[in-house]
Design a protein around this motif. Structure first.
Motif, short mmCIF file in Angstrom:
data_model
loop_
_atom_site.label_atom_id
_atom_site.label_comp_id
_atom_site.label_asym_id
_atom_site.label_seq_id
_atom_site.Cartn_x
_atom_site.Cartn_y
_atom_site.Cartn_z
N SER A 161 3.89 -27.46 -7.37
CA SER A 161 2.56 -26.96 -7.03
C SER A 161 2.75 -25.62 -6.34
CB SER A 161 1.84 -27.95 -6.10
OG SER A 161 0.57 -27.46 -5.72
N ILE A 162 2.15 -24.56 -6.89
CA ILE A 162 2.47 -23.20 -6.47
C ILE A 162 1.29 -22.56 -5.77
CG2 ILE A 162 3.14 -20.91 -7.26
CD1 ILE A 162 4.53 -22.26 -9.64
N TYR A 163 1.57 -21.97 -4.59
CA TYR A 163 0.57 -21.20 -3.85
C TYR A 163 0.89 -19.72 -4.10
CZ TYR A 163 -2.24 -19.54 0.13
OH TYR A 163 -3.17 -18.92 0.92
N GLU A 164 0.02 -19.03 -4.86
CA GLU A 164 0.27 -17.63 -5.23
C GLU A 164 -0.40 -16.70 -4.23
OE1 GLU A 164 0.22 -14.70 -9.14
OE2 GLU A 164 -0.91 -16.57 -9.18
N VAL A 165 0.34 -15.67 -3.83
CA VAL A 165 -0.10 -14.81 -2.73
C VAL A 165 0.11 -13.35 -3.09
CG1 VAL A 165 0.25 -14.21 -0.31
CG2 VAL A 165 0.56 -16.57 -1.05
N HIS A 166 -0.90 -12.53 -2.82
CA HIS A 166 -0.70 -11.08 -2.75
C HIS A 166 -0.48 -10.75 -1.28
CE1 HIS A 166 -2.19 -6.81 -2.38
NE2 HIS A 166 -1.17 -6.72 -3.21
N VAL A 167 0.76 -10.40 -0.93
CA VAL A 167 1.16 -10.26 0.47
C VAL A 167 0.29 -9.25 1.20
CG1 VAL A 167 3.05 -9.63 2.01
CG2 VAL A 167 3.52 -10.98 -0.03
N GLY A 168 -0.07 -8.17 0.52
CA GLY A 168 -0.82 -7.10 1.19
C GLY A 168 -2.23 -7.47 1.56
N SER A 169 -2.79 -8.54 0.98
CA SER A 169 -4.16 -8.89 1.30
C SER A 169 -4.32 -10.32 1.80
CB SER A 169 -5.05 -8.69 0.05
OG SER A 169 -4.57 -9.44 -1.05
N TRP A 170 -3.22 -11.04 1.98
CA TRP A 170 -3.33 -12.43 2.45
C TRP A 170 -3.93 -12.44 3.86
CZ3 TRP A 170 -0.33 -15.44 6.12
CH2 TRP A 170 -0.64 -16.81 6.08
N ARG A 171 -3.31 -11.72 4.75
CA ARG A 171 -3.86 -11.52 6.09
C ARG A 171 -3.48 -10.13 6.55
NH1 ARG A 171 -2.36 -17.27 9.17
NH2 ARG A 171 -3.81 -18.58 7.97
N ARG A 172 -4.32 -9.58 7.43
CA ARG A 172 -4.05 -8.26 8.01
C ARG A 172 -4.10 -8.35 9.53
NH1 ARG A 172 -5.02 -3.59 4.71
NH2 ARG A 172 -4.43 -4.13 2.57
N GLY A 173 -3.49 -7.35 10.17
CA GLY A 173 -3.54 -7.27 11.61
C GLY A 173 -4.92 -6.86 12.11
N ASP A 174 -5.08 -6.81 13.42
CA ASP A 174 -6.38 -6.50 14.02
C ASP A 174 -6.91 -5.13 13.62
OD1 ASP A 174 -6.32 -8.94 15.27
OD2 ASP A 174 -5.51 -8.15 17.16
N ASN A 175 -6.01 -4.20 13.33
CA ASN A 175 -6.41 -2.85 12.94
C ASN A 175 -6.29 -2.61 11.44
OD1 ASN A 175 -6.91 -2.00 15.67
ND2 ASN A 175 -4.67 -1.89 15.96
N GLY A 176 -6.19 -3.69 10.68
CA GLY A 176 -6.12 -3.58 9.23
C GLY A 176 -4.73 -3.31 8.70
N GLU A 177 -3.70 -3.33 9.57
CA GLU A 177 -2.36 -3.04 9.12
C GLU A 177 -1.75 -4.25 8.39
OE1 GLU A 177 -1.85 -4.82 13.27
OE2 GLU A 177 -3.27 -3.51 12.20
N PHE A 178 -0.80 -3.95 7.52
CA PHE A 178 -0.10 -5.03 6.82
C PHE A 178 0.70 -5.87 7.82
CE2 PHE A 178 0.02 -1.82 3.21
CZ PHE A 178 -0.94 -2.47 2.46
N TYR A 179 0.79 -7.16 7.55
CA TYR A 179 1.77 -7.99 8.25
C TYR A 179 3.18 -7.54 7.82
CZ TYR A 179 -1.27 -11.77 10.05
OH TYR A 179 -2.17 -12.52 10.74
N ASP A 180 4.13 -7.58 8.75
CA ASP A 180 5.51 -7.39 8.33
C ASP A 180 6.11 -8.73 7.95
OD1 ASP A 180 6.25 -8.70 10.67
OD2 ASP A 180 6.83 -6.87 11.71
N TRP A 181 7.34 -8.71 7.42
CA TRP A 181 7.93 -9.94 6.91
C TRP A 181 8.10 -11.01 8.00
CZ3 TRP A 181 7.36 -10.76 2.13
CH2 TRP A 181 7.49 -9.75 1.18
N ASP A 182 8.42 -10.59 9.21
CA ASP A 182 8.62 -11.58 10.26
C ASP A 182 7.30 -12.27 10.63
OD1 ASP A 182 11.39 -11.32 10.55
OD2 ASP A 182 11.16 -9.52 11.75
N ARG A 183 6.19 -11.52 10.67
CA ARG A 183 4.92 -12.15 10.97
C ARG A 183 4.48 -13.05 9.81
NH1 ARG A 183 -0.52 -9.24 13.49
NH2 ARG A 183 -1.65 -11.19 13.92
N LEU A 184 4.75 -12.61 8.59
CA LEU A 184 4.47 -13.46 7.44
C LEU A 184 5.31 -14.74 7.50
CD1 LEU A 184 4.36 -10.67 4.76
CD2 LEU A 184 2.49 -12.27 5.19
#
Length: 475
Positions: free
Chosen positions: A263-286
């Motif tokens: 069972s696969i959960y497909e994700v677009h990393v850049g839009s899954w979640r963003r920081g408070d100022n709209g910045e991308f999550y980095d890999w560690d936060r992901l």
């Protein structure tokens, strides 16, 4: 080492000499004298030092106003030994600065011998070099110049550009000046190489290429770069030395058995979640949030839309140019490796969308890489996709198949990814994503069957050639 003609000196300072290693560095003349010649545009002066750096062997004279220096070394200070070996040496270069001048002491890049093994070059030419990312690209290492036992730190650069008349590496380490480090052509495979002493991890670089017709091309990013600038910048970056392959997912054999449910959960990393100022999550936060979230919903795998470096955000990564570089949007390669391990720790497999079908034609990328079709089909009816305005990889070329198959292995082996999803694997209009005429076939021949590009990858990724891929997913 005969004196160069005015035309040869001009070719050197314009970085158009056909064989820079034949005329730069240290060479002996017919009388046994040793000469040193170097190109240092903008330098105030150049001296030759002994290997220890504590003795001046000669001050080089300027023989071309824009920066060619040479000198004959006195035999009392430097000569070949009984075995005919030349002595090791250093260059001390005096540069202008706001405070007067600064000096730089380093080995001569043209004092190093051949860098790449001939067997690797032949394997690349024949399309059977299993891990070309360890040969081509930028690799920090320590090497000793010829006839020296003292290794020096630097970066070995190598790039495939068989149609090029000249290739130089340019970057932070040489003021982006293509005259400083023209590369050696290895005719066995159309590969160019040079070792740049004192170049460092993290520095930006590109390749400056002159086509077979003498045209200076836009600076090209490294097809094998393992790190790159964050867009809109597009230079390659010297990545840290390669580490041992990532450990395999302990539960992978069970979770990815043919009979296992997935069972696969497909994700677009850049839009899954963003920081408070709209910045991308980095890999560690992901890593801290995404695996646990997907596991809590009962999924067995996470599938990421393409994360290889790409110039255009709205493409969602499906128009990649830096196939060996995790995009800088989310951090570095080490961060991505930690994310993979976090998925495994949450008992999740990780699948990547992998796009070997086509690539955008940005000037810094793969299109017309050395002034001629190289990675793409030469005939635009086969090499250009009208629906996407992208170039199509030439699956019929040994080196291109090797490049793509090795890229698949790279993600699976280096990072421990558990599978690849291969979307949109097409050429031209042959699978219904667009319809236009094929190139004409010779009179009297049968129509060609539709090309099945998946076979170009599934075959080489099978057990015979890519044993590390056994037990992994290919969708």
């Amino acid at each position: 080492m005969p004196a160069l003609t005015p035309d040869a000196l001009t070719a050197l300072i314009q970085a158009r000499h056909p064989d820079p290693f034949a005329v730069l560095g240290m060479h002996a003349d017919e009388q046994g004298y040793l000469w040193v010649r170097t190109v240092q545009p903008g330098a105030l002066g150049v001296e030759v030092l002994n290997e220890a750096g504590d003795k001046v062997l000669a001050a080089l004279s300027s023989v071309q106003a824009e920066g060619v220096f040479e000198a004959r070394l006195p035999k009392t200070r430097a000569k070949m030994n009984a075995s005919g070996q030349k002595p090791a040496y250093l260059l001390r270069i005096i540069w202008p600065s706001a405070s007067g001048s600064i000096t730089q002491t380093l080995p001569d890049p043209y004092a190093f011998g051949l860098l790449l093994h001939e067997t690797d070059l032949i394997a690349w030419r024949e399309g059977r070099l299993l891990r070309p990312w360890t040969v081509l690209g930028a690799h920090p290492m320590s090497l000793a110049p010829l006839h020296s036992t003292q290794a020096v730190a630097g970066v070995r650069f190598a790039v495939w550009a068989p149609h090029a008349q000249r290739v130089s590496v340019v970057g932070d380490f040489n003021g982006w000046d293509g005259r400083r480090h023209p590369m050696r052509r290895r005719v066995e495979a159309g590969v160019w190489e040079v070792f740049v002493p004192q170049a460092e991890v993290g520095q930006a670089y590109k390749f400056e290429i002159v086509s077979a017709q003498g045209q200076l091309l836009p600076l090209k990013a490294d097809p094998f770069a393992r790190a790159a600038d964050l867009r809109p910048a597009n230079a390659s970056r010297v990545a840290p030395a390669l580490t041992p392959p990532a450990p395999r997912w302990p539960a992978g054999a069970r979770a990815q058995a043919p009979e296992a449910a997935i069972s696969i959960y497909e994700v677009h990393v850049g839009s899954w979640r963003r920081g408070d100022n709209g910045e991308f999550y980095d890999w560690d936060r992901l890593a801290a949030e995404l695996p646990g979230y997907a596991a809590s919903l009962g999924f067995t795998h996470v599938e990421l839309m393409p994360i290889a470096e790409h110039p255009y955000d709205p493409s969602w990564g499906y128009q990649c140019l830096g196939l060996f570089a995790p995009t800088a949007r989310f951090g570095d390669a080490a961060g991505f490796a930690r994310f993979v391990q976090a998925c495994h720790a949450a008992d999740l497999g990780l699948i990547l969308d992998w796009v070997p079908a086509h690539f955008p034609t940005d000037a810094h990328g793969l299109a017309l890489f050395d002034g001629a079709p190289l990675f793409e089909y030469a005939d635009p009816r086969e090499g250009f996709h009208r629906d996407w305005n992208t170039a199509i990889y030439d699956f019929g070329r040994n080196e291109v198949r090797n490049f793509l198959c090795a890229n698949a292995l790279y993600w699976l082996e280096v990072f421990g990814v558990d599978g690849l999803s291969v979307p949109w694997l097409f050429t031209g209009g042959r699978t219904g994503l667009g319809v236009w005429p094929q190139s004409p076939r010779p009179l009297g021949t049968r129509p060609r069957p539709p090309l099945q590009p998946r076979q170009a990858f599934v075959g080489p990724l099978g057990p015979r050639d890519h044993r590390p891929c056994r037990g992994l997913c290919l969708a």
